[in-house]
Structure formats: C-alpha cells, structure tokens
Scaffold this active site. Structure first.
Site, PDB file in Angstrom:
ATOM      1  N   LYS A  91      35.746  36.368  85.046  1.00 51.26           N
ATOM      2  CA  LYS A  91      34.695  36.763  84.439  1.00 51.26           C
ATOM      3  C   LYS A  91      33.738  35.348  83.977  1.00 51.26           C
ATOM      4  O   LYS A  91      33.059  34.402  84.417  1.00 51.26           O
ATOM      5  CB  LYS A  91      33.765  37.914  83.712  1.00 51.26           C
ATOM      6  CG  LYS A  91      33.286  38.869  84.328  1.00 51.26           C
ATOM      7  CD  LYS A  91      32.035  38.720  84.230  1.00 51.26           C
ATOM      8  CE  LYS A  91      30.764  39.637  85.752  1.00 51.26           C
ATOM      9  NZ  LYS A  91      31.668  40.403  85.691  1.00 51.26           N
ATOM     10  N   LYS A 117      34.433  46.337 103.114  1.00 52.17           N
ATOM     11  CA  LYS A 117      33.440  47.979 102.896  1.00 52.17           C
ATOM     12  C   LYS A 117      32.131  47.188 102.829  1.00 52.17           C
ATOM     13  O   LYS A 117      31.931  45.997 102.361  1.00 52.17           O
ATOM     14  CB  LYS A 117      34.289  48.499 101.607  1.00 52.17           C
ATOM     15  CG  LYS A 117      34.142  47.573 100.591  1.00 52.17           C
ATOM     16  CD  LYS A 117      34.741  48.567  99.312  1.00 52.17           C
ATOM     17  CE  LYS A 117      34.573  47.452  98.083  1.00 52.17           C
ATOM     18  NZ  LYS A 117      34.789  48.535  97.337  1.00 52.17           N
ATOM     19  N   LYS A 143      26.646  45.755  98.512  1.00 55.67           N
ATOM     20  CA  LYS A 143      25.361  44.952  97.851  1.00 55.67           C
ATOM     21  C   LYS A 143      24.467  43.790  98.828  1.00 55.67           C
ATOM     22  O   LYS A 143      23.618  44.229  99.148  1.00 55.67           O
ATOM     23  CB  LYS A 143      25.258  45.005  96.846  1.00 55.67           C
ATOM     24  CG  LYS A 143      24.774  46.099  96.182  1.00 55.67           C
ATOM     25  CD  LYS A 143      25.230  45.943  93.960  1.00 55.67           C
ATOM     26  CE  LYS A 143      25.415  46.874  93.402  1.00 55.67           C
ATOM     27  NZ  LYS A 143      25.696  47.766  93.093  1.00 55.67           N
TER      28      LYS A 143
END
Ligand code: TRP
Length: 329
Positions: A111, A194, A197
């Site tokens: 982050k 996979k 979004k």
C-alpha cells in the site's frame, strides 16, 4: 460448531469468481456453523474512497449477498461501522501490537508503494482492526484467500499475546476455513489467471444477459486442437472450468468429447457457456434489483444484523475491559 466470520471490503461489484469461490459455499455454511458476514467499510476508508461511492458499494455488496442466498434470519449480516464495539476493541488491541511487526506486513508495504502520499495510521493498523473484527466474536474459522493469510497469522499472534500477557485463556486462535476442498477457482476470460474486477476478465452478478454473451464470445481461445486427445492449452481449460461450474455434467461431457475428437467449434462452446452462465446469474441479478430498490428491507436487515453483532461483540468487549483492568468503582 465453529464460529465463522467472513469480511469483505466494499469495493465494487461481485463477480462469478466471488460467487463460486465463496458466496455459494457461504449459503450452505450458514446452516452448519454460527456465521457472521460483514462488510468492512472502515477498512475501505484506508484508501480514501469517494463518500458517495463508499455508501453505494456497501449497499451493492449487501444486496448481492442477500440475493445470492445469505439469510439474515440464519446468519448475522452486518456493516462493520454499525458495531462501534469493534473500534474500541481495536484500540485496546493496538496497545499490544508493535509498530515493527505492522510495518513488516506485506499488505502495508504494498500500500505505501501504491499510495506514497497517503501513508495513514489506518493502513498501518489495518491488521489490528481486522484482528478486532475476528476476535470480537471469538471466531474460530475465517474463510480467506491467500492474500489474507498473513493477517490471519497476525490475529493469532495478537490473541496468543493477549492470553499470555494477562494469563488468561480467552481468545481462541482462529484457523482458515477451507470448505473441505470444495472451492472452485473461476479463471478470467482473458486467459490471465483468476477472475478479477478488471474489464474484460470478469462477469459480474449484475451483468445483463447481453453483456454476458458479449464477454463470453470475446473470451480468449486458440486455433483449435490439432490431433485427437492432444493436451488442452490453459485458455481452453479455463473455459471448461467455468463450464463445469455452471453446466450439467452431460454438457461438459459432450464438449469434452468434441474436443477429444478435434471436432469442437469454439463458437458453439461459447454460446452454450454464455447461456449456462446466464442461467446462474439472471435469477440472482433479478433478486439484486428487487432488493436494491427496497430500502426499508435493507435497513431492517442491517438493524437486525447490528443488534446481533453488537450483542456478541459487547460481551467480548466487557470481558476484555475487565481483564485489562478497566472496571467500574
Ligand atoms: N482484509 C480483508 C480483505 O481485504 C477484509 C476483512 C476485514 C476481513 N476484516 C476481516 C476478512 C475479517 C476476514 C475477517 O479481503
């Protein structure tokens, strides 16, 4: 019976991967264990989302959960910020969480690379709040993906540390919930790992029939099998993985046979796949629409969920305060 807690950050709509990877199993699990499902809106704030978007996203996830079959009469479904006890428990736990161990967390390091201008305390203490989410219900099982394993490890460490420091046997050490190996991993449609979004890779529970057809027809394929029983390349195997999740065994057998005989036409396979995906998604999508428009129902569900969650976390918090020496005179 286990106490299971599942949390999801309120960032965007759920897709077919979320459905088969988690939601569908939750629907079954809620009847077998003591289940809490919550939406982690406090956690979402660490990346400074637009306030309007945050609210809409919480509402969407809630509607999607309910539409998929989570039952507020059976499980406890709530929004994190409706249970203020978790904030106090997080504060109390933070007294025994060391800055060094939090700075070394992979998610924190990720982050601060992604948002160097907003390295806030919430990011650093993210795992402490997550531990409070789990420990407030003294949960023994938490269904999580790989990216959350380190957070679970920290939760166990905080629980152990608390028990040791205060010489109690109060917090259990939570373990990952694995659904007995039944988890289906839905791949993306662009042949790259996979389903997520990102645009073109995911099919969402809110997608229209037309959008689903369009996305499936555009899925990446190859030039076709060249010899009977040749090994299946990953992009095609991916389509079969989705087919297995949404179609009947007969349909899967039929297309597998065609592939083995080198007679498969990807256009036909995709048409079938699209229709069977629609068969799963359309009823859920319609329920989402109904639920989203029923504000009174949503607010009733959340009120009930908050009451049940607060009862559980209030009991834990009272005990933690007492153990730590915060007592009335
Ligand atoms: N950190 C989790 C995620 O990003 C969300 C979450 C918050 C969570 N609190 C939790 C998950 C407690 C499980 C238990 O996916």
């Amino acid at each position: 019976m286990e106490t299971v807690l599942s949390g999801i950050r309120s960032t965007g709509n759920l897709h077919l991967g979320n459905y088969f990877g988690a939601l569908k199993n939750f629907v079954k699990m809620q009847h077998e264990e003591r289940c809490f499902f919550f939406i982690a809106d406090y956690h979402s704030l660490t990346t400074h989302p637009d306030p309007k978007m945050l609210h809409v996203n919480v509402k969407n996830v809630l509607a999607e959960y309910l539409a998929a079959g989570l039952d507020p009469e059976v499980a406890t479904i709530y929004v994190q910020s409706d249970v203020p006890e978790v904030a106090e428990l997080s504060l109390l736990l933070s007294m025994h969480a060391y800055v060094g161990e939090l700075e070394r967390t992979t998610s924190f390091k990720d982050k601060i690379r992604k948002q160097p201008n907003n390295v806030n305390i919430g990011l650093l203490s993210y795992p402490v709040l997550m531990a409070a989410d789990i420990l407030q219900h003294r949960a023994t099982r938490v269904p999580v993906g790989k990216d959350q394993e380190q957070h679970l490890e920290l939760t166990r460490r905080f629980a152990r540390r608390f028990n040791q420091l205060y010489q109690v046997d109060f917090f259990p050490e939570c373990q990952p919930y694995t659904f007995g190996g039944e988890l289906i991993k839905i791949p993306g449609l662009d042949g790259t790992g996979k389903m997520g979004k990102s645009e073109g890779n995911g099919i969402f529970l809110t997608d229209s029939d037309a959008a689903i057809r369009k996305k499936v027809m555009k899925a990446v394929t190859d030039s076709g099998p060249t010899a009977p029983d040749s090994p299946m390349p990953e992009v095609i195997a991916n389509l079969f993985t989705i087919l297995k999740a949404v179609s009947t065994p007969d349909t899967v057998a039929h297309y597998t046979e065609l592939w083995n005989r080198c007679e498969i036409r990807y256009g036909d396979l995709k048409k079938q796949l699209a229709e069977d995906i629609i068969g799963v998604i359309a009823p859920i999508r319609e329920r989402i629409q109904d639920i989203i428009n029923d504000e009174a129902y949503l607010s009733r569900v959340l009120k009930q969920g908050a009451e049940k969650a607060r009862e559980s976390s209030g009991a834990t918090l009272a005990e933690v305060r007492r153990i730590m020496g915060i007592k009335p005179f």
